[in-house]
Design an enzyme around this catalytic site. Structure first.
Site, PDB file in Angstrom:
ATOM      1  N   ARG A   1      41.910  40.392  39.657  1.00 43.35           N
ATOM      2  CA  ARG A   1      41.218  39.511  40.259  1.00 43.35           C
ATOM      3  C   ARG A   1      40.790  39.936  41.777  1.00 43.35           C
ATOM      4  O   ARG A   1      41.313  40.861  42.322  1.00 43.35           O
ATOM      5  CB  ARG A   1      41.865  37.957  40.570  1.00 43.35           C
ATOM      6  CG  ARG A   1      43.318  38.405  40.784  1.00 43.35           C
ATOM      7  CD  ARG A   1      43.912  37.216  41.585  1.00 43.35           C
ATOM      8  NE  ARG A   1      43.239  37.137  42.849  1.00 43.35           N
ATOM      9  CZ  ARG A   1      43.266  37.792  43.817  1.00 43.35           C
ATOM     10  NH1 ARG A   1      44.269  38.879  43.844  1.00 43.35           N
ATOM     11  NH2 ARG A   1      42.887  37.727  45.113  1.00 43.35           N
ATOM     12  N   GLY A   2      39.911  39.450  42.461  1.00 47.49           N
ATOM     13  CA  GLY A   2      39.657  39.769  43.770  1.00 47.49           C
ATOM     14  C   GLY A   2      38.236  40.501  43.825  1.00 47.49           C
ATOM     15  O   GLY A   2      38.378  41.510  43.033  1.00 47.49           O
ATOM     16  N   ALA A   3      37.584  40.329  44.656  1.00 49.55           N
ATOM     17  CA  ALA A   3      36.023  40.738  44.638  1.00 49.55           C
ATOM     18  C   ALA A   3      36.087  42.285  44.565  1.00 49.55           C
ATOM     19  O   ALA A   3      35.686  42.993  43.638  1.00 49.55           O
ATOM     20  CB  ALA A   3      35.313  40.355  45.620  1.00 49.55           C
TER      21      ALA A   3
ATOM     22  N   ARG B   1      32.895  36.814  35.056  1.00 48.65           N
ATOM     23  CA  ARG B   1      33.054  35.958  36.131  1.00 48.65           C
ATOM     24  C   ARG B   1      31.829  36.169  37.022  1.00 48.65           C
ATOM     25  O   ARG B   1      31.264  36.886  37.334  1.00 48.65           O
ATOM     26  CB  ARG B   1      34.414  36.164  36.967  1.00 48.65           C
ATOM     27  CG  ARG B   1      35.538  35.963  36.183  1.00 48.65           C
ATOM     28  CD  ARG B   1      36.680  36.014  37.238  1.00 48.65           C
ATOM     29  NE  ARG B   1      36.996  34.902  38.034  1.00 48.65           N
ATOM     30  CZ  ARG B   1      37.684  34.835  39.235  1.00 48.65           C
ATOM     31  NH1 ARG B   1      38.527  36.085  39.540  1.00 48.65           N
ATOM     32  NH2 ARG B   1      37.705  33.717  39.863  1.00 48.65           N
TER      33      ARG B   1
ATOM     34  N   GLN C   1      47.366  31.908  44.720  1.00 48.42           N
ATOM     35  CA  GLN C   1      47.362  33.505  45.154  1.00 48.42           C
ATOM     36  C   GLN C   1      47.917  33.629  46.278  1.00 48.42           C
ATOM     37  O   GLN C   1      48.427  34.905  46.620  1.00 48.42           O
ATOM     38  CB  GLN C   1      45.692  33.692  45.123  1.00 48.42           C
ATOM     39  CG  GLN C   1      45.025  34.068  43.619  1.00 48.42           C
ATOM     40  CD  GLN C   1      44.150  32.758  43.457  1.00 48.42           C
ATOM     41  OE1 GLN C   1      44.827  31.428  43.669  1.00 48.42           O
ATOM     42  NE2 GLN C   1      43.081  32.819  42.705  1.00 48.42           N
TER      43      GLN C   1
ATOM     44  N   ASP D   1      33.451  36.721  48.098  1.00 47.92           N
ATOM     45  CA  ASP D   1      33.307  37.026  46.860  1.00 47.92           C
ATOM     46  C   ASP D   1      31.665  37.259  46.787  1.00 47.92           C
ATOM     47  O   ASP D   1      31.305  37.943  45.952  1.00 47.92           O
ATOM     48  CB  ASP D   1      33.551  35.771  45.618  1.00 47.92           C
ATOM     49  CG  ASP D   1      35.122  35.843  45.641  1.00 47.92           C
ATOM     50  OD1 ASP D   1      35.821  35.380  46.252  1.00 47.92           O
ATOM     51  OD2 ASP D   1      35.541  36.505  44.712  1.00 47.92           O
TER      52      ASP D   1
ATOM     53  N   ASN E   1      33.729  32.183  48.979  1.00 47.48           N
ATOM     54  CA  ASN E   1      35.191  32.621  48.929  1.00 47.48           C
ATOM     55  C   ASN E   1      35.851  31.397  48.363  1.00 47.48           C
ATOM     56  O   ASN E   1      35.635  30.203  47.908  1.00 47.48           O
ATOM     57  CB  ASN E   1      35.500  32.743  50.309  1.00 47.48           C
ATOM     58  CG  ASN E   1      36.827  33.666  50.417  1.00 47.48           C
ATOM     59  OD1 ASN E   1      37.002  34.500  49.826  1.00 47.48           O
ATOM     60  ND2 ASN E   1      37.839  33.274  50.941  1.00 47.48           N
ATOM     61  N   LYS E   2      37.046  31.623  48.026  1.00 51.60           N
ATOM     62  CA  LYS E   2      38.239  30.770  47.632  1.00 51.60           C
ATOM     63  C   LYS E   2      37.810  29.503  48.171  1.00 51.60           C
ATOM     64  O   LYS E   2      37.866  29.253  49.197  1.00 51.60           O
ATOM     65  CB  LYS E   2      39.540  31.162  47.723  1.00 51.60           C
ATOM     66  CG  LYS E   2      40.727  30.417  47.027  1.00 51.60           C
ATOM     67  CD  LYS E   2      40.275  30.386  45.716  1.00 51.60           C
ATOM     68  CE  LYS E   2      40.152  31.658  44.887  1.00 51.60           C
ATOM     69  NZ  LYS E   2      39.673  31.506  43.364  1.00 51.60           N
TER      70      LYS E   2
END
Ligand SMILES: CSC[C@H]1O[C@H](OP(=O)(O)O)[C@H](O)[C@@H]1O
Length: 345
Positions: A44-46, A81, A185, A226, A236-237
């Site tokens: 995960r994570g851009a 995603r 996270q 993201d 973003n989150k």
């Protein structure tokens, strides 16, 4: 240890759903398995998703039975995603080399992997220097949300990479990490990374973030991204927007840290960014334990969009855009990468 890599014809990656209790490496030999890993946030994570996308196309090129199957596998990865632009970018970058054969695709994917390491080192330098300019060269307390360390990239992170650079310079007083419900996270990954760095840190309940800013607990907020729209609106989150509102009210700099590959100039504003809505089960349960009564539903947007007018600056691997001074992605051209100190190999 790299978060994601190509080893002997397979994609290997740390299964982040098992952290911090267990460090286990998944060895993925099919694109279908990689898509499943992306969807359940094992990776995960851009930036890490960009590398996963590129390596996944190489995996397809070596393992799928023909060009149509390769293209279909690449498309399934591209769609795994929707919000992080890096996933589609990585797939597209590698897929462009498909006519030249699998070895060429792999070379491009490995170059994307290696470039991420350099990009994150550069963001650390740009970001730490920006904070020194904003707050003076003194030990700083920074607040973060989600995970933006090496687990969200290849070896070193974006926003947490700036905190790491501050720590290496002896200028990190403390990192305050929001736990980041529902998948935690922050509590599971960021705290694990900060502990491994030996960096002072504490965990913060998400809803306490804005109030702690109001009480002066942090000198700056550092978040990843993201997808950054052409006007600077940043996806973003979820929880980032609330921090931006609290930071503005408290007069605390709110800084987005992301590589150039996260900028999407084809999307004019944040209104055009697709926000991933994830399964309600992630909210009503906690690591398999049911929190809410059977039948209770949930809204579970994985991201939110922070309007550009609440962002002090965007730090990339090639530039710093001071939105608070009227600069824009269009008005500040990308410049050179910054290399970290030689001892940070
Ligand atoms: C370094 S960008 C990481 C970025 O990705 C995270 O989302 P997720 O954990 O769902 O992949 C979060 O938005 C971070 O800022």
């Amino acid at each position: 240890m790299r978060t994601i890599d190509w080893v002997d014809g397979a994609v290997e990656l740390i299964d982040q759903t098992l952290l911090p209790e267990r460090v286990e490496v998944l060895r993925l030999r099919t694109v279908a398995d990689l898509v499943a890993a992306v969807r359940r946030l094992a990776v995960r994570g851009a930036p890490a998703l960009g590398v996963a996308g590129a390596l996944g196309v190489a995996l397809a090129a070596y393992t799928e039975p023909g060009p149509e199957a390769v293209r279909a596998a690449a498309e399934s990865l591209r769609r795994a995603r929707p919000t992080a632009v890096n996933l589609a970018w990585g797939v597209d970058q590698a897929a462009a080399l498909l006519p030249e054969g699998p070895d060429a695709v792999l070379r491009r994917a490995l170059a994307i992997r290696d470039d991420d390491v350099e990009a994150c080192l550069s963001m650390g330098e740009y970001g730490a220097d920006l904070l020194a300019g904003l707050t003076g060269t003194r030990p700083l307390t920074v607040m973060t949300v989600c995970n933006t360390g090496g687990l969200a990239a290849v070896e070193r992170g974006t926003a947490l990479g700036v905190a790491q650079t501050l720590h290496e310079r002896g200028l990190l007083a403390e990192a305050l990490a929001l736990e980041t419900r529902p998948l935690l996270q922050g509590a599971r990954l960021t705290a694990w990374e900060l502990a491994r760095m030996g960096a002072p840190h504490r965990l913060v309940v998400d809803s306490a973030g804005p109030f702690l800013l109001a009480r002066g607990h942090a000198d700056a907020v550092l978040i990843g991204a993201d997808r950054i729209a052409a006007d600077g609106d940043t996806a973003n989150k979820v929880g980032s927007y609330a921090l931006a509102l609290g930071a503005r009210r408290a007069g605390v700099p709110f800084v987005v840290v992301a590589p150039e590959t996260t900028i999407d100039m084809a999307t004019p504003t944040g209104a055009g960014i697709e926000i991933e809505d994830r399964d309600a089960e992630e909210v009503v349960t906690l690591r398999g334990h049911r929190l809410a009564p059977e039948g209770t539903g949930a809204l579970n947007p994985a991201f939110d969009v922070t309007p550009h007018d609440l962002i002090t600056a965007i730090v990339t691997d090639r530039r710093v855009i001071r939105l608070d001074k009227g600069e824009s992605l269009a008005s500040v051209p990308p410049g050179p990468r910054r290399a970290g100190p030689s001892e940070r190999v």
